[in-house]
Scaffold this motif. Structure first.
Motif, mmCIF file in Angstrom:
data_model
loop_
_atom_site.group_PDB
_atom_site.id
_atom_site.type_symbol
_atom_site.label_atom_id
_atom_site.label_comp_id
_atom_site.label_asym_id
_atom_site.label_seq_id
_atom_site.Cartn_x
_atom_site.Cartn_y
_atom_site.Cartn_z
ATOM 1 N N VAL A 160 -2.051 -9.005 2.086
ATOM 2 C CA VAL A 160 -2.212 -7.934 3.336
ATOM 3 C C VAL A 160 -2.783 -6.763 2.708
ATOM 4 C CG1 VAL A 160 -0.690 -6.509 4.738
ATOM 5 C CG2 VAL A 160 0.205 -8.970 4.249
ATOM 6 N N LYS A 161 -2.675 -6.342 1.845
ATOM 7 C CA LYS A 161 -3.361 -4.834 1.478
ATOM 8 C C LYS A 161 -4.903 -5.147 1.220
ATOM 9 C CE LYS A 161 -2.005 -3.080 -2.587
ATOM 10 N NZ LYS A 161 -1.632 -2.844 -4.163
ATOM 11 N N GLU A 162 -5.283 -6.317 1.138
ATOM 12 C CA GLU A 162 -6.829 -6.686 1.239
ATOM 13 C C GLU A 162 -7.474 -7.023 2.540
ATOM 14 O OE1 GLU A 162 -7.093 -9.576 -1.829
ATOM 15 O OE2 GLU A 162 -6.983 -7.950 -3.532
ATOM 16 N N THR A 171 0.869 -0.577 2.931
ATOM 17 C CA THR A 171 1.892 -1.600 2.772
ATOM 18 C C THR A 171 3.333 -0.964 2.420
ATOM 19 O OG1 THR A 171 1.206 -2.401 0.647
ATOM 20 C CG2 THR A 171 0.518 -3.444 2.477
ATOM 21 N N LEU A 172 4.417 -1.292 3.034
ATOM 22 C CA LEU A 172 5.932 -0.936 2.472
ATOM 23 C C LEU A 172 6.575 -2.237 2.178
ATOM 24 C CD1 LEU A 172 8.271 0.824 2.404
ATOM 25 C CD2 LEU A 172 8.445 0.579 4.803
ATOM 26 N N ALA A 173 7.105 -2.264 0.994
ATOM 27 C CA ALA A 173 7.918 -3.388 0.798
ATOM 28 C C ALA A 173 9.264 -3.096 0.578
ATOM 29 C CB ALA A 173 7.338 -4.309 -0.362
ATOM 30 N N ILE A 174 10.393 -3.742 1.203
ATOM 31 C CA ILE A 174 11.960 -3.397 0.914
ATOM 32 C C ILE A 174 12.347 -4.526 0.291
ATOM 33 C CG2 ILE A 174 13.700 -2.302 2.070
ATOM 34 C CD1 ILE A 174 12.046 -1.355 4.166
ATOM 35 N N ALA A 223 3.204 -3.270 -3.431
ATOM 36 C CA ALA A 223 3.200 -2.380 -2.343
ATOM 37 C C ALA A 223 2.712 -0.952 -2.522
ATOM 38 C CB ALA A 223 4.245 -2.441 -1.288
ATOM 39 N N HIS A 224 2.027 -0.414 -1.429
ATOM 40 C CA HIS A 224 1.610 1.090 -1.673
ATOM 41 C C HIS A 224 3.035 1.967 -1.829
ATOM 42 C CE1 HIS A 224 -2.069 -0.243 0.336
ATOM 43 N NE2 HIS A 224 -2.720 0.305 -0.498
#
Length: 278
Positions: free
Chosen positions: A231-233, A240-243, A256-257
């Motif tokens: 997704v970042k690319e 990006t946010l990952a929880i 993730a960012h």
């Protein structure tokens, strides 16, 4: 996940737990058909399922296992890979014990939170190790899917074999583009993810960016991080946010960012509680 135990009588057992897709292919005895029925029933109720199996080790096998694990744990390179390989050599010829099912209740306000995130312009991807039936049921319960959502199951695209795969992917893309006002959701299993990202990356990119939400199920921890990287690319270079709330989410959170883990959430809630108290 496996452990080796020795009883007071001296008998040595390998005890293993894991997803049905990982455990059942290794099983040679036990209530296989009955357990499969239970797993399917549990998954349709949205319960989280784990299989359990065991194997009795002779003293020779135990000694060999100890030697393999000692060498793996003291390796100077690729230590984790070698440890996994050592356990994989033991995790065969298993006797199936059965399956467990746990209800993982959603917190209050999940539906409202997801709706607000969408209204803010965020696209939501769910990355889970759960069985597909469980993940889809939870998707409806959490409001990620609605009664009008068209689910596009990538498993069906694979069913006709590799020669037809690209055609089926393009057909799914056409279906989405011809119904722009209908909600669409993409459902992908971890077993298919590598082919989609590495061989059909452009088609998968177009599909995943045109649907309203993506559900990736039966994911290994490394695959979760791989999806975040994918997704970042994307050409739009999204933030990006990952929880996540477990050890298997660490790679995804780090990739993730912005990463949010359980300890951070608990710390924030504790701090927010103090602020409210004042």
């Amino acid at each position: 996940m496996s452990i080796i135990i020795r009883t007071t009588s001296g008998t040595v057992y390998l005890l293993t737990k894991g997803a049905d897709s990982a455990i059942l292919p290794l099983v040679v005895s036990g209530p296989l058909d009955r357990t499969k029925e239970h797993i399917q029933s549990f998954a349709l109720e949205g319960l989280r399922v784990l299989c359990f199996a065991a194997r009795t080790l002779s003293m020779e096998e135990f000694a060999e296992a100890q030697s393999m694990l000692t060498k793996a744990r003291t390796a100077l390179s690729e230590r984790q890979v070698k440890i996994r390989e050592a356990y994989a050599a033991l995790e065969t010829q298993l006797d199936l014990l059965g399956a467990t099912a746990v209800e993982d209740k959603l917190q209050v306000g999940v539906k409202e939170s997801l709706r607000k995130l969408r209204e803010a312009g965020m696209r939501i991807w769910t990355l889970t190790g759960d069985k597909q039936e469980t993940a889809v049921t939870v998707g409806y319960a959490s409001g990620q899917f609605t009664a009008g959502t068209k689910l596009i199951d990538m498993e069906l695209a694979f069913n006709e074999g590799s020669p037809r795969l690209e055609h089926n992917l393009r057909q799914a893309l056409t279906q989405i583009m011809s119904n722009p006002h209908r909600e669409h959701a993409l459902v992908v299993s971890g077993a298919r993810l590598g082919v989609l990202i590495n061989i059909h990356s452009e088609l998968f990119r177009q599909l995943s960016t045109r649907v309203d939400t993506v559900l990736c199920c039966r994911m290994a921890p490394l695959q979760k991080a791989e999806v975040v990287r994918f997704v970042k690319e994307l050409p739009t270079k999204p933030v990006t946010l990952a929880i996540g709330d477990g050890a298997n989410d660490v790679g995804m959170i780090q990739e993730a960012h912005v990463g949010v883990g359980k300890l951070w959430i608990m710390g924030f809630m504790k701090l927010w509680g103090k602020v409210l108290a004042r």
